[in-house]
Design a protein around this motif. Structure first.
Motif, PDB file in Angstrom:
ATOM      1  N   ALA A 260       0.823  -1.214   0.000  1.00 38.33           N
ATOM      2  CA  ALA A 260       0.000   0.000   0.000  1.00 38.33           C
ATOM      3  C   ALA A 260       0.854   1.259   0.000  1.00 38.33           C
ATOM      4  O   ALA A 260       0.495   2.271  -0.611  1.00 38.33           O
ATOM      5  N   ALA A 261       1.993   1.213   0.690  1.00 39.39           N
ATOM      6  CA  ALA A 261       2.888   2.374   0.711  1.00 39.39           C
ATOM      7  C   ALA A 261       3.495   2.629  -0.659  1.00 39.39           C
ATOM      8  O   ALA A 261       3.588   3.784  -1.103  1.00 39.39           O
ATOM      9  N   TRP A 262       3.931   1.569  -1.325  1.00 43.81           N
ATOM     10  CA  TRP A 262       4.460   1.725  -2.687  1.00 43.81           C
ATOM     11  C   TRP A 262       3.393   2.335  -3.609  1.00 43.81           C
ATOM     12  O   TRP A 262       3.690   3.196  -4.441  1.00 43.81           O
ATOM     13  N   ASP A 287       1.710  12.925   5.990  1.00 50.54           N
ATOM     14  CA  ASP A 287       0.312  12.732   6.380  1.00 50.54           C
ATOM     15  C   ASP A 287      -0.157  11.284   6.358  1.00 50.54           C
ATOM     16  O   ASP A 287      -0.991  10.901   7.172  1.00 50.54           O
ATOM     17  N   GLY A 288       0.373  10.513   5.435  1.00 46.66           N
ATOM     18  CA  GLY A 288      -0.291   9.248   5.133  1.00 46.66           C
ATOM     19  C   GLY A 288       0.226   8.032   5.822  1.00 46.66           C
ATOM     20  O   GLY A 288      -0.226   6.930   5.521  1.00 46.66           O
ATOM     21  N   LEU A 289       1.197   8.142   6.733  1.00 39.81           N
ATOM     22  CA  LEU A 289       1.806   6.952   7.300  1.00 39.81           C
ATOM     23  C   LEU A 289       1.588   6.862   8.789  1.00 39.81           C
ATOM     24  O   LEU A 289       1.525   7.850   9.501  1.00 39.81           O
ATOM     25  N   GLU A 290       1.464   5.640   9.232  1.00 42.00           N
ATOM     26  CA  GLU A 290       1.489   5.341  10.641  1.00 42.00           C
ATOM     27  C   GLU A 290       2.419   4.166  10.821  1.00 42.00           C
ATOM     28  O   GLU A 290       2.294   3.170  10.131  1.00 42.00           O
ATOM     29  N   LEU A 291       3.398   4.273  11.705  1.00 36.85           N
ATOM     30  CA  LEU A 291       4.331   3.191  11.940  1.00 36.85           C
ATOM     31  C   LEU A 291       3.830   2.366  13.107  1.00 36.85           C
ATOM     32  O   LEU A 291       3.647   2.873  14.210  1.00 36.85           O
ATOM     33  N   SER A 292       3.598   1.065  12.855  1.00 33.85           N
ATOM     34  CA  SER A 292       3.130   0.182  13.913  1.00 33.85           C
ATOM     35  C   SER A 292       3.924  -1.098  13.866  1.00 33.85           C
ATOM     36  O   SER A 292       3.981  -1.760  12.824  1.00 33.85           O
ATOM     37  N   PRO A 293       4.559  -1.528  14.973  1.00 37.16           N
ATOM     38  CA  PRO A 293       5.353  -2.735  14.967  1.00 37.16           C
ATOM     39  C   PRO A 293       4.481  -3.987  14.974  1.00 37.16           C
ATOM     40  O   PRO A 293       3.624  -4.150  15.814  1.00 37.16           O
ATOM     41  N   GLU A 294       4.695  -4.865  14.016  1.00 35.45           N
ATOM     42  CA  GLU A 294       3.983  -6.130  13.938  1.00 35.45           C
ATOM     43  C   GLU A 294       4.988  -7.202  13.549  1.00 35.45           C
ATOM     44  O   GLU A 294       5.631  -7.108  12.515  1.00 35.45           O
ATOM     45  N   GLU A 295       5.054  -8.248  14.374  1.00 40.10           N
ATOM     46  CA  GLU A 295       5.948  -9.382  14.115  1.00 40.10           C
ATOM     47  C   GLU A 295       7.385  -8.913  13.917  1.00 40.10           C
ATOM     48  O   GLU A 295       8.099  -9.363  13.019  1.00 40.10           O
ATOM     49  N   ASN A 296       7.788  -7.965  14.803  1.00 40.63           N
ATOM     50  CA  ASN A 296       9.160  -7.461  14.804  1.00 40.63           C
ATOM     51  C   ASN A 296       9.546  -6.777  13.499  1.00 40.63           C
ATOM     52  O   ASN A 296      10.711  -6.704  13.155  1.00 40.63           O
TER      53      ASN A 296
END
Length: 309
Positions: A260-262, A287-296
């Motif tokens: 989705a980011a690409w 504006d469009g990003l949220e960083l969330s840690p998932e599975e390291n």
């Protein structure tokens, strides 16, 4: 050394003018090469088709190459058959046609240069017009000339008519003069249309002259650093994969943007005064990003496009 840096900076600032000048010289050389090596007017009823093909076929090829070599064209069309919102995003339905018009105008530069140079030379036009069967055109071309002109006009380019050498030469010069007049008309029209287009775009600009200069500089730097970053990450990822393959071990986590980011970063950019983002990548990062840690792993979640993907 300072003088060298000054010259280099001047050349970089004038790279658009230098590029168009080089294109004009290349077009001139190609046209002369075609005329001297490949072009042989048949001096028959096929003159019209033969001359028009040499006049317009290279221009068509240059137009297609212009689209092929334009990175904005591929950004516009890549994936558009699968996701139609790429070319018709919400709130920007007319953006596709606006960008397509810009791509087409930039791709038309080389074909117009070819047609201008070819018409100024006059060889292709002379051959094409000498094979005309139109009584109206024949009347204009052969006005005041011997009656043989009506029947042997297609032989003028080869000098094989039964007319006197003086009449034959006058006909050739007349056809070449017509070609050169059309060439200058095309150059003047294209120049005036380009001026109107640029003036119209600048008059409707949402940013000031200084901010526009900064925007162009930012876009160039971002493109340059993006290519370097691509190369760096590609080297690091390929090195990691090869090392894990030959050492037969599990790879370490390698942070990469999500699909989705690409997709979001590949969209065409639209400037908004309330949110002064100078590129699509700038908008996505701000504006469009949220960083969330998932599975390291660092997973990029797009607020605006998460429910659309």
């Amino acid at each position: 050394m300072d003088a060298f840096h000054g010259i280099l900076k001047f050349l970089l600032n004038q790279k658009t003018v230098i590029g168009y000048s080089f294109m004009a010289l290349l077009t001139l050389g190609s046209e002369r090469l075609f005329s001297l090596v490949a072009f042989r007017c048949p001096c028959s009823t096929e003159n019209v088709l033969y001359g028009l093909v040499f006049l317009f076929a290279p221009a068509w090829v240059l137009l297609i190459l212009g689209f092929f070599l334009n990175s904005r064209a591929w950004r516009l069309f890549t994936g558009c058959c699968i996701n139609h919102r790429k070319i018709f995003p919400r709130g920007h339905r007319g953006r596709f046609f606006h960008v397509l018009g810009q791509i087409t105008l930039s791709s038309l530069v080389a074909p117009v240069m070819w047609l201008s140079v070819a018409l100024l030379n006059g060889t292709f036009y002379e051959c094409a017009m000498s094979g005309t069967k139109s009584s109206r055109l024949l009347g204009l071309i052969c006005k005041g000339k011997p009656k043989e002109c009506w029947e042997e006009l297609h032989k003028v380019s080869c000098g094989k008519t039964s007319m006197t050498p003086t009449d034959n030469e006058e006909l050739k010069l007349s056809l070449q003069a017509q070609s050169q007049i059309l060439g200058w008309c095309l150059i003047c029209s294209a120049s005036f249309f380009s001026l109107l287009t640029i003036c119209f775009a600048r008059c409707r600009s949402k940013v000031s002259y200084l901010q526009l200069s900064f925007w162009k500089m930012y876009a160039e730097k971002e493109k340059e650093q993006l290519e370097n970053t691509f190369l760096d990450y590609a080297n690091r990822l390929s090195e990691r994969n090869l090392k894990c393959f030959f050492e037969n071990k599990r790879p370490d986590v390698f942070p990469m943007p999500t699909f989705a980011a690409w997709e979001a970063a590949s969209e065409l950019h639209s400037f908004h005064q309330r949110q002064q983002h100078y590129s699509t990548l700038h908008r996505v990062v701000e504006d469009g990003l949220e960083l969330s840690p998932e599975e390291n792993e660092t997973t990029i979640v797009l607020r605006a496009t998460a429910h659309d993907v």
